[in-house]
Enzyme design. Structure first.
Site, PDB file in Angstrom:
ATOM      1  N   ASP A  88     -15.773  17.869 -27.113  1.00 38.42           N
ATOM      2  CA  ASP A  88     -14.535  17.514 -26.405  1.00 38.42           C
ATOM      3  C   ASP A  88     -14.539  16.088 -25.884  1.00 38.42           C
ATOM      4  O   ASP A  88     -13.498  15.472 -25.733  1.00 38.42           O
ATOM      5  CB  ASP A  88     -14.294  18.472 -25.237  1.00 38.42           C
ATOM      6  N   ASP A  91     -20.036  14.782 -24.053  1.00 41.01           N
ATOM      7  CA  ASP A  91     -21.144  15.739 -24.104  1.00 41.01           C
ATOM      8  C   ASP A  91     -21.107  16.460 -25.456  1.00 41.01           C
ATOM      9  O   ASP A  91     -20.354  16.081 -26.342  1.00 41.01           O
ATOM     10  CB  ASP A  91     -21.042  16.732 -22.927  1.00 41.01           C
ATOM     11  N   TYR A 239     -13.682  23.465 -17.700  1.00 40.85           N
ATOM     12  CA  TYR A 239     -12.285  23.625 -18.123  1.00 40.85           C
ATOM     13  C   TYR A 239     -11.749  24.937 -17.573  1.00 40.85           C
ATOM     14  O   TYR A 239     -11.302  25.803 -18.288  1.00 40.85           O
ATOM     15  CB  TYR A 239     -12.158  23.528 -19.648  1.00 40.85           C
ATOM     16  N   GLU A 479     -15.440   7.941 -19.639  1.00 41.05           N
ATOM     17  CA  GLU A 479     -15.634   8.969 -20.672  1.00 41.05           C
ATOM     18  C   GLU A 479     -14.372   9.134 -21.517  1.00 41.05           C
ATOM     19  O   GLU A 479     -13.276   9.261 -20.984  1.00 41.05           O
ATOM     20  CB  GLU A 479     -15.991  10.317 -20.017  1.00 41.05           C
TER      21      GLU A 479
END
Ligand SMILES: *[C@@H]1O[C@H](CO)[C@@H](O)[C@H](O)[C@H]1NC(C)=O
Length: 499
Positions: A88, A91, A239, A479
Site C-alpha cells: 500500500d 511498508d 486501516y 511516505e
C-alpha cells in the site's frame, strides 16, 4: 499568499461577495508560481509508481528494474495462492481495504479520463489488472474474503526490502461469522468499476469481474459488520474503518448499478439512501469514507437527465462542492497559505488528489449538462471547479512556496528521502546479500538520499505551513501511498490533453 490567509479568517457571512472576490484572487494566483507543466510526463511517472509497489512474481515487461520478485508464498499458510497485488505504501503489508479503494479510483480515472491518456492508457489498464487479478484470488472462495496479507506489527518492526522479507505473512480473512461489509463493499466496488474498464477490452475478464462483484456485494450486504471489529488487532490502527461500513455498501451498490444497470441496484440505492446515511459527512472522500464519491458519481446520471429519483444525491454533491471552495471556511477543509487543500490527520496529499478528482469529474458532468453549482447566492461554474483542481495538481508538481515537486522524479527538486523500504535500501542487484530486519535501520536513519528513485511516487506532502522536512522518520509527510496516486492518474490524464 497573504490574501489567502486573510480570506480564510473572514466569517462565513456574505459568501457570494467573498467568492467573487476569491475568483479574482484565484485567477491571479497561479501566476505567482506558474512554470508550465509536462502533464503527460507526470502521468507516465504517476503510473510507473505502481510497478514499484508490485508484490509477487514480476512480469517480463516490468519497467522498474530495481525491484524483484517478492512474497511468493503469500497465502500458503491458509492453503491458498495470494501472491500478487500491491504494497500500500512504504511498508510491505498488503492491506486489502486501501488496495481495493485504489483499484476503484484507478478504474474511475480510466472511465472518466482514459480517452486523453494517449499511449499511457495501456499502462494504466495494466495497473488495474495487476490489482484485480489479486482481488479475484482474494475472493475466490464464496463466503470468504482475504483482506490482508502480512502481520503489520511484525512488518513495521523491520526496515526490510520486500525481496528479503522474513516477517510474518499472516493471511487475514472475513467470513459470515466475522463480517467486514466495509472491505467487502469496497472490494465489490473495485471489481465492478474494473469490469467497466475491461468491458470492450476483454469481455470475458470483464464478466468474471462483474459476476464476482455481484457475489462479494451480496456477502457484504447480508453479513453486516465492520472488519475493524472482526480483525481489530490486524487492521487497527492501520486501516481501521472509523467511519463505519454503511458508505461502502452504498458505494458498492452504486458501482454495481453503473456496471450492470440491473434494477435491483437502483432500488437498493433508493431504499437504503437514508438507512445508510448517504447525506452524512458529504465533504469526505478517501479509503475510509466514500460519501462525496457516492454523491458525485450518482449525480452524473441526474445531470444527464436520466435519474431524477437520485436528485437528493446531487444536492449532497452540490453541498460537497461548495464546502471545498476556498473562501467558505469550512471546519474540515482548509487551505495552506500556498493554496494547498489541507485536512488534518497526516498524509494530506490523499485528500488533495481525491477531492481534486471529484472536483474535476463533477466539473465535466456539469459542463455536459450546461449547469453550475448553486452555493448560496453564488454559483460555481464548471470552469471554476476545473481551475481549482488544476491549481492543486500544479502545487503537487512544484508551483508552491518552496518550489518542491511532491512527485518523485518529476522536476529538479523532489523528495529524496521518502519513507519507503524498497526505495531507501540498496537494491538486490546492488547488494545481493540478505539485509535482515534490524540491519535496515542504518539506511532508515541515514541522511543520504534513497538509492532507488521510486519514480512517480507522490508523498504525504507539506504541513499546513507549506513546509516539508524530506526526512524518512516524518512518515506523514514523506511516505507515498497507492491511493494518493490513483486519482492523480485521472487528473493528469485530463490535464495532459487540456493544459
Ligand atoms: C511546518 O514545518 C516547519 C518546518 O519543519 C515548522 O517550522 C513549522 O512549525 C511547521 N508548521 C506547523 C503548523 O506544524
Amino acid at each position: 499568499m497573504a490574501p489567502m490567509l486573510m480570506i480564510r479568517r473572514l466569517p462565513l457571512l456574505r459568501v457570494s461577495t467573498l467568492l467573487l472576490f476569491l475568483l479574482l484572487r484565484f485567477d491571479a494566483f497561479p501566476a505567482a508560481y506558474a512554470s508550465g507543466h509536462d502533464y503527460f510526463d507526470a502521468l507516465r511517472k504517476s503510473i510507473l509508481f505502481f510497478e514499484g509497489q508490485r508484490s509477487g512474481r514480476l512480469p517480463p515487461d516490468q519497467r522498474l528494474h530495481w525491484r524483484r520478485d517478492s512474497a511468493l508464498h503469500d497465502g500458503a499458510s491458509a492453503g491458498v495462492d495470494l501472491t500478487g497485488g500491491y504494497y500500500d505504501a512504504g511498508d510491505n503489508v498488503k492491506f486489502g481495504f486501501p488496495m481495493a479503494f485504489t483499484m476503484t479510483l484507478l478504474s474511475w480515472s480510466i472511465i472518466d479520463f482514459g480517452r486523453t491518456m494517449g499511449s499511457e492508457l495501456p499502462n494504466v489498464v495494466k495497473a488495474v489488472r495487476w490489482g484485480t487479478d489479486y482481488l479475484l484470488k482474494a475472493t475466490s472462495i464464496p463466503g470468504l474474503v482475504f483482506v490482508q496479507v502480512g502481520d503489520p506489527y511484525s512488518d513495521h518492526n523491520c526496515w526490510e526490502r520486500p525481496e528479503d522479507m522474513d516477517t510474518l505473512r499472516t493471511a487475514y480473512s472475513i467470513d459470515r461469522a466475522h463480517p467486514g461489509s466495509d472491505v467487502a463493499g469496497e472490494t465489490a466496488a473495485a471489481l465492478a468499476a474494473a469490469s467497466i474498464v475491461f468491458r470492450s477490452r476483454d469481455p470475458v475478464y470483464s464478466r468474471l469481474l462483474l459476476n464476482r462483484a455481484v457475489r462479494v456485494f451480496a456477502f457484504a450486504n447480508r453479513y453486516r459488520g465492520a472488519y475493524s471489529d472482526s480483525l481489530s488487532r490486524a487492521v487497527c490502527p492501520f486501516y481501521c474503518d472509523v467511519n463505519g461500513y454503511q458508505d461502502e455498501l452504498l458505494w458498492g451498490a452504486v458501482w454495481l448499478h453503473k456496471a450492470s444497470r440491473r434494477r435491483e441496484y437502483r432500488e437498493y440505492i433508493m431504499r437504503n439512501e437514508v438507512v445508510l446515511h448517504a447525506g452524512d459527512t458529504i465533504n469526505e472522500f478517501g479509503w475510509d469514507n466514500k460519501h462525496a464519491g457516492i454523491n458525485v458519481l450518482i449525480s452524473k446520471e441526474v445531470l444527464m437527465g436520466r435519474a431524477d429519483y437520485f436528485q437528493s444525491f446531487k444536492n449532497n454533491a452540490d453541498g460537497f462542492i461548495c464546502s471545498v471552495l476556498p473562501g467558505i471556511s469550512h471546519p474540515q477543509v482548509q487551505y495552506s497559505p500556498g493554496g494547498l487543500i489541507f485536512k488534518a490527520g497526516g498524509s494530506n496529499m490523499q485528500h488533495v488528489t481525491s477531492l481534486s478528482f471529484l472536483l474535476l469529474a463533477y466539473s465535466n458532468y456539469l459542463n455536459h449538462a450546461r449547469k453550475t453549482v448553486p452555493c448560496g447566492e453564488f454559483s460555481a461554474s464548471p470552469a471554476l471547479l476545473r481551475q481549482l483542481a488544476k491549481r492543486q495538481v500544479d502545487y503537487i508538481l512544484g508551483d508552491n512556496p518552496i518550489r518542491m515537486s511532491y512527485m518523485v522524479g518529476y522536476g529538479d527538486r523532489y523528495p529524496r528521502r521518502i519513507h519507503h523500504r524498497a526505495s531507501s535500501l540498496p537494491s538486490v542487484q546492488a547488494h545481493p546479500e540478505h539485509i535482515a530486519c534490524k540491519e535496515g535501520s542504518r539506511y532508515y536513519l541515514s541522511p543520504d538520499p534513497n538509492p532507488n528513485v521510486l519514480v512517480g511516487a507522490v508523498v504525504g506532502g507539506p504541513n499546513v505551513s507549506d513546509a516539508f522536512p524530506d526526512s524518512r522518520p516524518f512518515f506523514q509527510e514523506s511516505e507515498p501511498t497507492t491511493y494518493i496516486n490513483a486519482p492523480l492518474v485521472g487528473l493528469l490524464g485530463y490535464f495532459s490533453a487540456h493544459p
